[in-house]
Write an enzyme that holds these catalytic residues in place. Structure first.
Site, PDB file in Angstrom:
ATOM      1  N   ASP A 306       0.927  -1.330   0.100  1.00 41.84           N
ATOM      2  CA  ASP A 306      -0.444  -0.081   0.022  1.00 41.84           C
ATOM      3  C   ASP A 306       0.768   1.472   0.080  1.00 41.84           C
ATOM      4  OD1 ASP A 306      -2.158   1.380   0.003  1.00 41.84           O
ATOM      5  OD2 ASP A 306      -2.845   0.431   1.185  1.00 41.84           O
ATOM      6  N   GLU A 511     -10.422   6.440   4.260  1.00 44.83           N
ATOM      7  CA  GLU A 511      -9.865   5.724   5.339  1.00 44.83           C
ATOM      8  C   GLU A 511      -9.790   5.761   6.925  1.00 44.83           C
ATOM      9  OE1 GLU A 511      -6.359   4.897   3.530  1.00 44.83           O
ATOM     10  OE2 GLU A 511      -7.178   5.310   1.095  1.00 44.83           O
TER      11      GLU A 511
END
Ligand SMILES: *[C@@H]1O[C@H](CO)[C@@H](O)[C@H](O)[C@H]1NC(C)=O
Ligand SMILES: *[C@@H]1O[C@H](CO)[C@@H](O)[C@H](O)[C@H]1NC(C)=O
Ligand SMILES: *[C@@H]1O[C@H](CO)[C@@H](O)[C@H](O)[C@H]1NC(C)=O
Length: 645
Positions: A306, A511
């Site tokens: 990521d 997020e």
């Protein structure tokens, strides 16, 4: 200038083709007829260590230019959330940018094309004017894997319509606690529903027809990413990027099973989770990445980190970068989403290989996997954008598909009856109606996070149809519609409204910005419900990424609809509210009463939800209304024809 660079590119391509045709030394890897594994082996044997390290690097578009790509042999470039070539960039702007990078890659010694990756998580969401589909939590409520596959196909075409070949989707997280800011990216709390929804991979990549070819992405498809491996949706308190405490058995049975399906369907790449499992960062978990994923599950594509996932192996991030690079690469990560500080990564990798801390065997495994994907998706044969696909971005048939997805994703949670008559569907031919609420006329809010920017935002951020516009175009012309975004407690008094539609919900987030322990409706939402629904019969349409606390206000409402984050096609909401289509959605999530009950998921021993997992009332389409609107359309055309005679 453009002409000169075009000529330069033609010359370079000719050189590449010439090299391929010089019969005695035709590199095998350039022969599209040769077997993929043979091409991988051949190309690997020709590469220097620096060229190999380059293939493992993915950098952000904002730090990429031709000389960077050429000197570092960069293998991949990405757009982070909201990272666009310019404001409201057109498909051509995107294609020009991506092709510009690609031409630099093609001018390196071995002419290895790069992959451009982007988060296309509910349609091609960074791109102005793209079709925005409902977020995954809503798609889960459709229970319709075939619909999701078609959404994958449409998304792939829109992505190709900007010259891009690679998407960081789907998210196959199993969100076990809606406090998690990414819960809307998860199809469901139920692993079996998530497994079924991996069908989107078949739509994104295309169905593989060649035996022995694990993944496929022709010119009209894209390479996909199953993410985030593994346990991302199971963290304590739903805290983003934190720790999932569980036995190996429950890690597999809840969070890993979706990967079985994703791999069986040929997913090209898998992204590692920021989160930890039992205290160890996934980005350094060699057992789960190398042993379980690659060896036991037989995953043949590449594993990608990521964004700054390597840096985040340490807390605070990046304090011991060299050691993090060693840990991450040795854990089995093949491509590193660096994304900015590529000189440090490059230098560390060189040093770590030279000192023997990272083996050539590990490098060859990583680069072999990356090349396997590049060969399989036809990147060497079709490295540049197909300009004819620009028209795919926001195409009408994609918007129609999104509208279908919206109406199938809506969950009718409450529908009061007056005698035999249900409140919903609403009449199109009322005398006077009120539409109210912060989310009634706001494309940005109905799209949520990951729309044109990372966090998303309120307002007219991209073309689409708001709920208000959809209602206006659906009701009878004789019906008077009053719109008031934030009515006060007197507004609806004595105005003779037949009913009100109140559209409220969460503001966009993505997020960790969305982590929320309370999960209450924002004040302006609860206030609007109280101000309107105490005076007028009302249906509340809730626009949110997850269930919220609604029990205290439920008695005020005559109807309640969970619309999730529907995206740009608001007409899907009017379609079912007014009975042109039935409500069919079944909740992909347990609807809790109080946040203190969380986590609470289907099949838990203690289970006292407001609405259980799978709940959803149905309505019949209003045959009379639909028929009469059809006959009035007929009448209209008939009149038109008569006029011409
Ligand atoms: C390319 O990017 C590098 C690093 O960001 C920078 O130093 C260099 O000046 C840039 N080159 C051009 C031609 O823009
Ligand atoms: C998943 O798909 C299978 C096969 O169509 C079906 O039997 C099952 O009910 C689905 N599961 C869920 C949770 O939707
Ligand atoms: C950095 O990592 C190395 C290797 O794991 C370790 O020996 C060293 O102590 C670490 N340094 C810091 C400051 O944590």
């Amino acid at each position: 200038m453009a002409w000169a660079s075009f000529l330069q590119c033609v010359v370079l391509l000719l050189l590449c083709v010439h090299a391929a045709m010089a019969s005695s030394d035709v590199p095998l890897y350039k022969n599209p007829e040769a077997a993929v594994e043979a091409r991988v082996k051949d190309l690997l044997s020709r590469m220097t260590l620096e060229e190999k390290i380059g293939q493992m690097m993915q950098i952000e578009r904002s730090v990429a230019n031709a000389s960077t790509i050429q000197t570092n042999f960069i293998g991949s470039i990405l757009s982070g959330g909201g990272s666009v070539p310019k404001e409201q960039a057109s498909p051509t702007d995107w294609m020009d940018m991506v092709d510009g990078f690609q031409k630099a890659a093609l001018s390196t010694r071995l002419c290895i094309p790069l992959m451009y990756g982007i988060d296309a998580v509910h349609g091609h969401n960074n791109v102005y004017g793209a079709t925005i589909f409902p977020h995954n939590v809503g798609l889960g409520c459709t229970r319709d894997p075939d619909l999701v596959r078609r959404i994958g196909e449409a998304t792939a075409l829109e992505v190709r319509g900007t010259g891009i070949q690679y998407v960081f989707a789907p998210c196959i997280a199993v969100c076990r606690n809606p406090s998690w800011g990414r819960c809307y990216e998860s199809y469901s709390e139920d692993p079996n529903l998530v497994r079924n929804m991996t069908e989107i991979i078949v739509g994104l990549q295309g169905k593989t027809t060649k035996p022995g070819s694990p993944f496929l992405a022709g010119q009209y498809n894209v390479a996909a990413t199953a993410k985030h491996f593994v346990g991302d949706g199971g963290t304590n308190h739903g805290a983003d990027e934190r720790n999932t405490l569980s036995s190996y058995k429950s890690l597999v049975n809840i969070h890993m099973v979706g990967y079985f399906d994703a791999i069986a369907k040929g997913v090209s790449t898998i992204m590692v989770s920021y989160s930890s499992w039992n205290g160890q960062k996934m980005h350094s978990n060699r057992f789960l990445i190398s042993h379980v994923l690659k060896k036991q599950l037989g995953f043949k594509g590449f594993v990608i980190s990521d964004w700054q996932g390597i840096d985040k192996i340490t807390i605070p991030a990046g304090i011991n970068y060299t050691s993090s690079v060693e840990l991450g690469v040795n854990a089995g990560i093949d491509m590193i989403m660096i994304p900015f500080d590529y000189p440090s990564f490059h230098a560390d990798m060189l040093a770590l290989v030279k000192s023997g801390h990272i083996s050539m065997r590990r490098i060859n495994d990583a680069v072999g996997r990356i090349l396997r994907v590049k060969f399989t998706i036809g990147l060497f044969e079709h490295p540049l954008a197909d300009r004819s696909l620009a028209k795919m971005v926001g195409a009408q048939d994609h918007r129609d598909l999104a509208r279908e997805a919206v109406r199938k994703s809506l969950v009718l949670l409450k529908n009061e009856r007056n005698g035999n008559a249900p409140f919903v569907p609403l009449s199109k031919r009322a005398t006077k109606i009120l539409v109210a609420g912060s989310h009634a006329d706001d494309i940005g809010r109905q799209c949520g996070g990951w729309t044109t920017t990372w966090q998303g935002q309120s307002g007219g951020i991209t073309p689409g149809t708001s709920v208000l516009e959809a209602i206006k175009s659906t009701i009878d012309t004789s019906t008077e519609l009053v719109y008031e975004q934030l009515p006060d407690s007197n507004f609806a008094k004595g105005k003779g409204f037949d009913y009100a539609i109140v559209v409220v919900g969460e503001d966009p987030y993505a997020e960790f910005f969305g982590d929320d322990a309370d999960l209450t409706l924002p004040n302006m939402g609860t206030q609007t419900i109280k101000n309107v629904c105490t005076l007028v019969k009302c249906v509340v349409v809730l626009v949110s990424g997850r269930p919220l606390v609604v029990e205290p206000y439920l008695p005020l409402m005559n109807g309640l609809v969970a619309a999730w984050l529907p995206g740009t096609e608001g007409k899907g909401i009017a379609d079912v509210l007014f009975g042109d289509y039935p409500f069919e959605g079944k909740s992909s999530r347990t609807w809790f009463r109080r946040a203190s009950q969380l986590p609470m998921n289907v099949n838990d021993q203690q289970y006292d939800p407001l609405f259980p997992y799978g709940f959803g009332l149905t309505t019949a389409a209003v045959v009379g209304d639909a028929a009469s609107s059809r006959s009035s359309t007929l009448l209209f055309f008939f009149t038109l024809v008569l006029c011409f005679i």
